[in-house]
Structures are given as structure tokens and as C-alpha cells.
Design an enzyme around this catalytic site. Structure first.
Site, mmCIF file in Angstrom:
data_model
loop_
_atom_site.group_PDB
_atom_site.id
_atom_site.type_symbol
_atom_site.label_atom_id
_atom_site.label_comp_id
_atom_site.label_asym_id
_atom_site.label_seq_id
_atom_site.Cartn_x
_atom_site.Cartn_y
_atom_site.Cartn_z
ATOM 1 N N LEU A 63 -47.527 -18.989 56.623
ATOM 2 C CA LEU A 63 -47.562 -19.628 57.918
ATOM 3 C C LEU A 63 -48.773 -20.371 57.827
ATOM 4 C CD1 LEU A 63 -48.806 -17.838 60.141
ATOM 5 C CD2 LEU A 63 -46.601 -16.974 60.381
ATOM 6 N N ARG A 64 -48.739 -21.547 58.473
ATOM 7 C CA ARG A 64 -50.050 -22.275 58.797
ATOM 8 C C ARG A 64 -50.196 -22.254 60.455
ATOM 9 N NH1 ARG A 64 -47.097 -27.248 56.491
ATOM 10 N NH2 ARG A 64 -45.394 -26.209 57.054
ATOM 11 N N GLU A 65 -51.639 -22.210 60.770
ATOM 12 C CA GLU A 65 -51.877 -22.311 62.159
ATOM 13 C C GLU A 65 -51.493 -23.790 62.655
ATOM 14 O OE1 GLU A 65 -55.891 -21.268 62.828
ATOM 15 O OE2 GLU A 65 -55.730 -19.581 61.185
ATOM 16 N N ASN A 88 -52.301 -20.331 47.683
ATOM 17 C CA ASN A 88 -53.616 -21.037 48.499
ATOM 18 C C ASN A 88 -54.548 -21.675 47.492
ATOM 19 O OD1 ASN A 88 -52.557 -20.464 50.909
ATOM 20 N ND2 ASN A 88 -53.879 -18.590 51.521
ATOM 21 N N LYS A 94 -57.195 -8.125 73.701
ATOM 22 C CA LYS A 94 -56.194 -8.955 73.195
ATOM 23 C C LYS A 94 -54.890 -8.173 73.394
ATOM 24 C CE LYS A 94 -56.586 -10.689 68.805
ATOM 25 N NZ LYS A 94 -56.905 -10.274 67.377
ATOM 26 N N LYS A 138 -59.022 -27.924 61.712
ATOM 27 C CA LYS A 138 -57.891 -28.907 61.601
ATOM 28 C C LYS A 138 -57.514 -29.128 62.882
ATOM 29 C CE LYS A 138 -53.885 -25.732 60.709
ATOM 30 N NZ LYS A 138 -52.821 -25.645 59.763
ATOM 31 N N CYS A 140 -58.403 -19.217 55.833
ATOM 32 C CA CYS A 140 -57.649 -18.484 54.612
ATOM 33 C C CYS A 140 -58.208 -19.073 53.406
ATOM 34 C CB CYS A 140 -56.221 -18.931 54.919
ATOM 35 S SG CYS A 140 -55.296 -18.193 56.296
ATOM 36 N N PHE A 177 -51.013 -32.596 50.553
ATOM 37 C CA PHE A 177 -52.351 -32.070 50.302
ATOM 38 C C PHE A 177 -53.186 -33.057 49.590
ATOM 39 C CE2 PHE A 177 -53.176 -27.860 52.192
ATOM 40 C CZ PHE A 177 -52.156 -27.888 52.892
ATOM 41 N N LEU A 178 -53.069 -34.297 49.639
ATOM 42 C CA LEU A 178 -53.965 -35.190 48.984
ATOM 43 C C LEU A 178 -54.686 -36.177 49.842
ATOM 44 C CD1 LEU A 178 -51.414 -36.614 46.238
ATOM 45 C CD2 LEU A 178 -53.327 -34.831 46.059
HETATM 46 C C1 UGA Z 1 -53.175 -22.287 54.737
HETATM 47 C C2 UGA Z 1 -51.934 -22.420 54.010
HETATM 48 O O1 UGA Z 1 -51.393 -23.864 54.365
HETATM 49 C C3 UGA Z 1 -50.678 -21.501 54.593
HETATM 50 O O2 UGA Z 1 -49.479 -21.678 53.711
HETATM 51 C C4 UGA Z 1 -51.299 -19.922 54.391
HETATM 52 O O3 UGA Z 1 -50.143 -19.279 54.761
HETATM 53 C C5 UGA Z 1 -52.335 -19.836 55.439
HETATM 54 O O4 UGA Z 1 -53.482 -20.801 54.760
HETATM 55 C C6 UGA Z 1 -53.079 -18.448 55.056
HETATM 56 O O5 UGA Z 1 -53.402 -18.234 54.016
HETATM 57 O O6 UGA Z 1 -52.888 -17.736 56.031
HETATM 58 P P1 UGA Z 1 -54.032 -22.944 57.287
HETATM 59 O O7 UGA Z 1 -55.282 -22.220 57.067
HETATM 60 O O8 UGA Z 1 -53.338 -22.965 58.714
HETATM 61 O O9 UGA Z 1 -52.760 -22.369 56.207
HETATM 62 O O10 UGA Z 1 -54.173 -24.560 56.952
HETATM 63 P P2 UGA Z 1 -53.720 -25.929 56.127
HETATM 64 O O11 UGA Z 1 -52.854 -26.616 56.979
HETATM 65 O O12 UGA Z 1 -53.276 -25.428 54.990
HETATM 66 O O13 UGA Z 1 -55.132 -26.543 56.028
HETATM 67 C C7 UGA Z 1 -56.523 -26.004 55.523
HETATM 68 C C8 UGA Z 1 -57.486 -26.949 55.330
HETATM 69 O O14 UGA Z 1 -57.344 -28.067 54.516
HETATM 70 C C9 UGA Z 1 -57.842 -27.658 56.638
HETATM 71 O O15 UGA Z 1 -59.069 -27.517 56.881
HETATM 72 C C10 UGA Z 1 -57.371 -29.038 56.289
HETATM 73 O O16 UGA Z 1 -58.001 -30.054 57.242
HETATM 74 C C11 UGA Z 1 -57.552 -29.160 54.789
HETATM 75 N N1 UGA Z 1 -56.700 -30.071 54.046
HETATM 76 C C12 UGA Z 1 -55.405 -30.062 54.008
HETATM 77 C C13 UGA Z 1 -57.321 -31.281 53.621
HETATM 78 O O17 UGA Z 1 -58.721 -31.295 53.582
HETATM 79 N N2 UGA Z 1 -56.821 -32.012 52.944
HETATM 80 C C14 UGA Z 1 -55.377 -32.140 52.891
HETATM 81 O O18 UGA Z 1 -54.677 -32.849 52.242
HETATM 82 C C15 UGA Z 1 -54.888 -31.072 53.437
#
Ligand code: UGA
Length: 427
Positions: A145-147, A200, A31, A312, A252, A241-242
């Protein structure tokens, strides 16, 4: 910056972009070598560009911990992994190793900024036990932050949470974020840790809640899209998130919700809601198998295509992705499973993916000759597939299980598919 995973790498590169001099270290030599050459070892939009410019400007360097000869600087950020232990607790060995490494290097009076997600109470213990007498001042600075949109989230956060007790240390961390417009919230160390987990856990709760409502919608004949839209218009609920579907995955939410539940248990508290959130999320992963069984009786010998594997869209991350469990369940029941994901290369397989899953190089290739397809990840290219062509290459009964409610079900039915979504009737 100690630890160059998503959080560490994005923070290191972004801080260099903001004008700081940054040294990134990681125990993974491959890395480090990749970052040194300006190659980002994972898919994250905008990161490669900032990485190149940081390297070119000479403000960004990467080294293996054993090779570091320069002083560690005023601020030492720790962003190492905090994986789950099998019983639900958090494995803090990487955090301890990072702190030990920092201590061995005898830094001057520096601030140790914890960006790793550590269970509430961890920072307090580190301050009392491991940092006493070292001259290192501790600040908890959780990351949100979100991936897939990590760089954007870094520069445009909703809030910056700084948990600490030492005014000077807090001010230095505030300075580190100079130029970023966001409310800065100064709290106690343990509160900062709790904010991260509670955020979270709340988002995960919203997802499991809407998935519960979807389960009922399917039974009473309501449509979850209409219901989610209808409740989301209430600003106290909000529309995000709905999205009902196969539930949350990633590095996470699953880990952090389990860890908070475990933390509750060891503190003698029964956080009942979290158990339900976890159970509902696990249950969602059974939906494709149940839908296939309803149609085929048994899935033995049924050819199934998985559309999407990552947890995702917008990432190449397979950690705790629903696709892994869905694939395994189908294989164990005798289905022939093939898959396509825009970010998971066919050919050599993937260390997290069951070997029996036959990875294909395009969606159409994966769909050729299958009786059923499961949309697992709502990559835009799946919504734009030439379904008129797909109906020709799939074989009867042409079942589409839309695990993310991303497709136009009515259109697919008109074209001759058998369609099922989650809470859109029939699922
Ligand atoms: C998440 C949080 O959104 C961030 O704020 C946080 O910093 C991060 O975890 C972490 O703790 O490091 P992330 O894991 O990148 O970020 O993903 P999200 O975009 O939040 O989605 C998480 C999961 O929820 C995905 O599998 C997505 O498909 C699912 N999801 C999301 C649903 O099933 N329904 C929704 O309405 C939204």
C-alpha cells in the site's frame, strides 16, 4: 496486530472493517491512547472514518503490549519498523522484540504473519531459529500500500502475496483476505520477501531512469514531459512512475533500495544497477542549489521559499523527504530559507526539519519578498496559486524552480517569472 505504523494501523482498521476482531498493540503509549480515542495520529485519508466505526462496533481495540491480557488470537500480524542501519543493513531489532513478546505470551497454535519489510532470507532464519518448537507457523505477507491512499490500496490491491510452507497457515491467511478481489500468489517465504524489495526497487529504478533521461533532455533541448508521455504509451513501459523531478523519498523506497543493495553485497553479489539508482536519486536533490547558483552566483543571503516539504502530496510524512536535504544544502550555503507545507504546521517546527527553516502558515506568506522559490512537493494548491499576485509579492529575479514539473512554465514566464523545471529545458 503488533506495530501501528502506516501498514499496521491501516491493516488493523481495515481487517476490523471486514468483520474480524482485531487487537492493535504498539510500544508507543501516545499512539495507542490516540487510537483508543478514535484519533489517527497521522494523516491518512479514509482511515479516521473506518477507525471510528471499528471502535463503535467493538471489533477494534488498542493496547500497550504490557497491558494485554487477552489471548493473542489465531493470526498474529507483525508490522513493526525495519529501519536502515547507517551502513545500509536493516535493523531487525523491532521484529525480534515483537516475536519475543509474542513468544512470552505463549500463544496457542497461531500463524505469525510478517507484514514488515524484512530482507530476503529473514523469514527462513526466523522459522529455523526463533520459531522452532513454539507452535507458531510463519507466513510472509508483504504489503504494497501507498501512503495517502493506503485504505483504498488495502481493499483494492493488485495482488496478495502469501509466502509460506504450511498449507493450513496459508489457507487461514487467504481466509483473512476473504472479500478482497485480487490475484493471490502463493510463493516460498524468501520469494515473497524478494517480491516486495524487487517491486520497490523496480519502481525506484523507473524514477531514476526518467530522471537520467531528463538530465539529457535539458542538454539536447528535448522536453521530458513529451518524452515520458511518448515512451509511456508503450504498454511494455507504461506511463506510471515516469514523473521526473527531485526524486523519491519516504519511509520505503530509499530504505528498501539501500537494503537490497546491502543484501546483494553481503551475499557476494554486485547489483550494479541499484547503486546507480541510489546515486541518481541523491543527485536530484542538488538540482535546486545548482539552479540557484547559476542564477545568483552564490546563494548567500538569497531569500528562498520551499513550496512543500512532505515526500509526496497527500501525506504529512517527512521521512527521507527531498525537502530536508534541499533545505539543509541551501542553509549551509547561506541562503535564508522559509517554507510552507499544507500538512506541516508552522509554529513549533518539526523534529525532522532543520531549525533554521522558517515555517510559514501559507504559500503567499512564504513567497512574500523572496527572490526564488522551489516547488518541492506537487500539492494541488501550488498548481492553483494566484501567480498574478505572486509575481507582485516576490522580488527580482523571481526564479521558480519547479522540482516536480507541476507548473505551467510558459504561463509563468509570460507573467514575468524566471522558470526552470527538470528536463524541461534549462535545468
Ligand atoms: C511505496 C510503494 O509505491 C508502495 O507500493 C509500497 O507499499 C510502499 O512504498 C512501501 O514499501 O511501504 P510510498 O512510499 O507511499 O509507496 O510512495 P510512492 O507513492 O510510491 O512514491 C514514492 C516516492 O517516489 C515519492 O517521493 C514520489 O514523489 C516519488 N515519485 C513517484 C517520483 O519522483 N516520480 C514518479 O513518477 C513517482
Amino acid at each position: 496486530m503488533v506495530g501501528l505504523g502506516y501498514v499496521g494501523a491501516v491493516a488493523a482498521v481495515a481487517l476490523a472493517h471486514s468483520g474480524h476482531e482485531v487487537l492493535g498493540v504498539d510500544v508507543d503509549r501516545e499512539k495507542v491512547a490516540a487510537f483508543q480515542q478514535g484519533i489517527c495520529p497521522f494523516h491518512e485519508p479514509e482511515l479516521p472514518g473506518l477507525l471510528s466505526s471499528g471502535l463503535a462496533a467493538g471489533r477494534l481495540r488498542f493496547q500497550h503490549p504490557q497491558e494485554v491480557t487477552v489471548p493473542l488470537g489465531e493470526i498474529i500480524l507483525v508490522a513493526v519498523g525495519t529501519p536502515s542501519r547507517p551502513y545500509g543493513g536493516t535493523d531487525l531489532s523491532q521484529v525480534r522484540a515483537a516475536i519475543q513478546w509474542v513468544r512470552q505470551r505463549r500463544p496457542g497454535p497461531a500463524v505469525l504473519v510478517m507484514k514488515s519489510t524484512v530482507p530476503p532470507g529473514t523469514g527462513r532464519r526466523l522459522v529455523d531459529e526463533e520459531l522452532a518448537g513454539t507452535g507458531l507457523r510463519y507466513v510472509a505477507n508483504p504489503e504494497f500500500l501507498r501512503e495517502g491512499q493506503a485504505v483504498r490500496d488495502w481493499f483494492h490491491p493488485d495482488r496478495i502475496v502469501i509466502g509460506g510452507e504450511d498449507e493450513e497457515a496459508i489457507d487461514l491467511v487467504k481466509k483473512m483476505f476473504a472479500g478482497i478481489k485480487a490475484p493471490v500468489l502463493v510463493t516460498g517465504i524468501t520469494s515473497a520477501e524478494m517480491i516486495k524489495y524487487a517491486a520497490n526497487a523496480f519502481l525506484a529504478t523507473k524514477i531514476s531512469f526518467i530522471n537520467e533521461v531528463a538530465g539529457l533532455c535539458a542538454r539536447v533541448g528535448a522536453d521530458i514531459d513529451e518524452v515520458a508521455y511518448g515512451i509511456g504509451l508503450d504498454p511494455r513501459i507504461g506511463p506510471s512512475f515516469l514523473r521526473a523531478g527531485l526524486g523519491y523519498g519516504g519511509s520505503c523506497f530509499p530504505k528498501d533500495v539501500r537494503a537490497l543493495e546491502f543484501c546483494s553485497a553481503v551475499n557476494g553479489y554486485n547489483f550494479e544497477l541499484l547503486r546507480a539508482v541510489i546515486n541518481v536519486n541523491n543527485r536530484q536533490r542538488l538540482l535546486p542549489l545548482q539552479a540557484l547558483r547559476r542564477v545568483f552566483g552564490t546563494v548567500k543571503g538569497v531569500k528562498v521559499a520551499l513550496l512543500g516539504l512532505t515526500f509526496k502530496p497527500g501525506t504529512d510524512d517527512l521521512r527521507e523527504a527531498p525537502a530536508l536535504d534541499i533545505g539543509r544544502l541551501l542553509i549551509e550555503e547561506g541562503a535564508e530559507v522559509r517554507a510552507y507545507d499544507p500538512q506541516v504546521a508552522a509554529g513549533n517546527g518539526h523534529p525532522l526539519l532543520p531549525g533554521e527553516i522558517d515555517l510559514r502558515t501559507s504559500a503567499l506568506e512564504a513567497l512574500q519578498g523572496v527572490q526564488a522559490a522551489v516547488l518541492v512537493t506537487e500539492w494541488p494548491e501550488f498548481c492553483e496559486l494566484p501567480w498574478e499576485q505572486v509575481v507582485q509579492i516576490m522580488v527580482s529575479p523571481r526564479l521558480i524552480f519547479d522540482g516536480r514539473n507541476a507548473l505551467d512554465g510558459r504561463k509563468l514566464i509570460e507573467l514575468g517569472f524566471r522558470y526552470q523545471g527538470v528536463g524541461r529545458g534549462g535545468a
